[in-house]
Write an enzyme that holds these catalytic residues in place. Structure first.
Site, short mmCIF file in Angstrom:
data_model
loop_
_atom_site.label_atom_id
_atom_site.label_comp_id
_atom_site.label_asym_id
_atom_site.label_seq_id
_atom_site.Cartn_x
_atom_site.Cartn_y
_atom_site.Cartn_z
N ARG A 47 -9.78 84.74 -3.66
CA ARG A 47 -9.47 83.38 -3.22
C ARG A 47 -10.47 82.42 -3.86
NH1 ARG A 47 -11.67 81.96 1.10
NH2 ARG A 47 -11.06 83.74 2.36
N TYR A 99 8.09 61.70 -6.57
CA TYR A 99 8.78 62.91 -6.15
C TYR A 99 8.92 62.92 -4.63
CZ TYR A 99 9.53 67.78 -4.96
OH TYR A 99 10.02 68.93 -4.40
N ASP A 171 -0.38 61.78 -11.41
CA ASP A 171 0.52 62.93 -11.50
C ASP A 171 1.14 62.88 -12.90
OD1 ASP A 171 2.68 64.68 -11.42
OD2 ASP A 171 3.12 64.30 -9.30
N LYS A 196 6.54 73.00 -13.90
CA LYS A 196 7.46 72.30 -14.82
C LYS A 196 7.10 72.60 -16.28
CE LYS A 196 8.69 70.56 -10.87
NZ LYS A 196 9.32 71.49 -9.96
O1 P1T Z 1 7.29 71.87 -6.71
P1 P1T Z 1 5.79 71.80 -6.84
O2 P1T Z 1 5.22 72.70 -7.89
O3 P1T Z 1 5.10 71.92 -5.53
O4 P1T Z 1 5.45 70.32 -7.40
C1 P1T Z 1 5.70 69.15 -6.67
C2 P1T Z 1 5.89 67.99 -7.62
C3 P1T Z 1 4.87 67.09 -7.81
N1 P1T Z 1 4.98 66.04 -8.66
C4 P1T Z 1 6.12 65.84 -9.36
C5 P1T Z 1 6.21 64.67 -10.28
C6 P1T Z 1 7.20 66.72 -9.23
O5 P1T Z 1 8.30 66.48 -9.94
C7 P1T Z 1 7.09 67.82 -8.32
C8 P1T Z 1 8.23 68.76 -8.09
N2 P1T Z 1 9.47 68.24 -8.50
C9 P1T Z 1 10.67 68.88 -8.38
C10 P1T Z 1 10.82 70.10 -7.83
C11 P1T Z 1 11.82 68.12 -8.91
O6 P1T Z 1 12.89 68.70 -9.17
O7 P1T Z 1 11.67 66.92 -9.12
#
Ligand code: P1T
Length: 380
Positions: A47, A99, A171, A196
């Site tokens: 961890r 998001y 972000d 992503k």
């Molecule tokens: O899904 P996660 O890895 O927890 O990430 C969250 C997140 C944070 N910031 C942005 C700009 C994002 O697009 C996302 C996650 N977005 C999607 C799952 C989507 O389809 O837009």
């Protein structure tokens, strides 16, 4: 080192002192033997730290031109760690188009714990300044925004943030460090949903933070270890492998994105197309200044302008898969109002343009002709 070399070698010197393996070993272990209490080789419990995660965290820092990288179990876990820097009564100013899950985390979890959020369109940085008071601690920027593709001038927001001694977090999920480097533009924290483009193959959920300031890094490492929402070794290996092709994937995402954006714009059934590469996009000049390309994310509405019309288009697509997420090699289509942004109240999301007829595309790296034919038949 140039960016295209950093994706492959950045932070990866002496990656396997034991046998010299070229790729980092997957240390699928929770713990490490000690010869005497505290007598270990730098790792005591996974961890706190794991060598495969360290390799990834060093690579993340390198590609973002930062000093310290941290990998989390998801993008939201990374954002959660940032919010835990603050205490009840502290105020945060965030982009109003973001998001849906980030919005849900802010309003449904952290507002309940006493943080106060202001959501504002940040194209005009004076709007931010009017919200700052002695409780303000953080500015949260998403650019390009998800899903409306607005562009926020990071340098301009950084100037406001510095003037008032705040932390600026960006972000960078949609742009990736291939197109935009927020730390270079004055941000203090750069965040990613590594799920992503960094991972790039839709096979991992992960998040990351990169910072330059040692004091801030130490606080975030403390939170990462104390809370425990870490990235696992196998996932760290996969994202590290993904990063090695980030530059060539992004180049192709940008090329295909441009072609699809122009195709959509010229299609008689399409109404608005949101893509920052258009010269008449309201923030095109800022995009041109702070990004080296415009990416593969596009949103659009059809002239029919109805929920039914949007749903019928996404249901008919065959090469584009109807799915949440983005940034993988394969093209995805989504319906933000009912999928990724369903957690934002309708009146709030419609203020920023997330209407029921909006469709979002994550343009992949397939052959552009197949993607265009697919859109043609779905729109017909
Ligand atoms: O899904 P996660 O890895 O927890 O990430 C969250 C997140 C944070 N910031 C942005 C700009 C994002 O697009 C996302 C996650 N977005 C999607 C799952 C989507 O389809 O837009």
């Amino acid at each position: 080192m140039k960016f295209n070399t950093k994706t492959i070698h950045g932070g990866q010197q002496n990656i396997d002192p034991a046998y010299g393996s070229v790729m980092p070993p997957i240390y699928q272990t929770s713990t490490y033997s000690q010869t005497t209490p505290g007598g270990h080789k730098g790792y005591e419990y996974s961890r706190s730290a794991n060598p495969t995660r360290t390799a990834l965290e060093n690579a993340l820092a390198s590609i973002e031109n930062g000093k310290f990288g941290l990998a989390f179990g998801s993008g939201l876990a990374a954002i959660d760690a940032v919010m835990k820097l603050f205490k009840p009564g502290d105020e945060i100013i965030s982009t109003n188009d973001l998001y849906g899950g980030s919005y849900r985390l802010f309003t449904k979890i952290f507002e309940g714990l006493g943080l106060k959020f202001h959501f504002v369109g940040m194209q005009d940085s004076s709007k931010i300044e009017s919200l700052i008071n002695t409780n303000t601690k953080l500015i949260w920027v998403e650019t390009p925004t998800n899903p409306m593709m607005s562009i926020i001038d990071i340098e301009a927001v950084a100037a406001v943030s510095k003037k008032h001694n705040l932390i600026l977090a960006v972000d960078n999920t949609f742009a990736t460090p291939y197109l935009q480097q927020p730390l270079e533009l004055g941000a203090d924290i750069v965040m990613h949903s590594a799920t992503k483009y960094l991972g790039g193959h839709s096979d991992v959920v992960m998040g990351s933070l990169v910072v330059n300031d040692k004091g801030l890094a130490d606080k975030l490492y403390f939170i990462q270890n104390a809370i425990g929402a870490i990235a696992g070794p196998m996932d760290s290996f996969l994202v590290l492998r993904g990063i090695k092709t980030l530059h060539i994937r992004m180049q192709r995402h940008c090329e295909n994105g441009e072609k699809i954006a122009h195709f959509l714009r010229s299609h008689p059934k399409v109404d608005k197309v949101y893509w920052p590469g258009f010269e008449d996009h309201p923030n095109h000049e800022i995009a041109k200044k702070q990004m080296s390309g415009y990416g593969g994310m596009i949103s659009f509405t059809t002239k029919e302008n109805s929920l039914k019309g949007a749903v019928s288009v996404v249901e008919k697509l065959k090469v584009f898969t109807l799915a949440e997420s983005l940034g993988g090699v394969e093209s995805l289509a989504g319906h933000p109002a009912s999928m990724t942004h369903a957690s934002i109240p309708k009146e709030e999301r419609e203020k920023t343009g997330v209407v029921d007829s909006l469709i979002r595309l994550s343009v992949g790296i397939e052959d552009e002709e197949d993607l265009i034919s697919d859109l043609k038949q779905a729109l017909a």
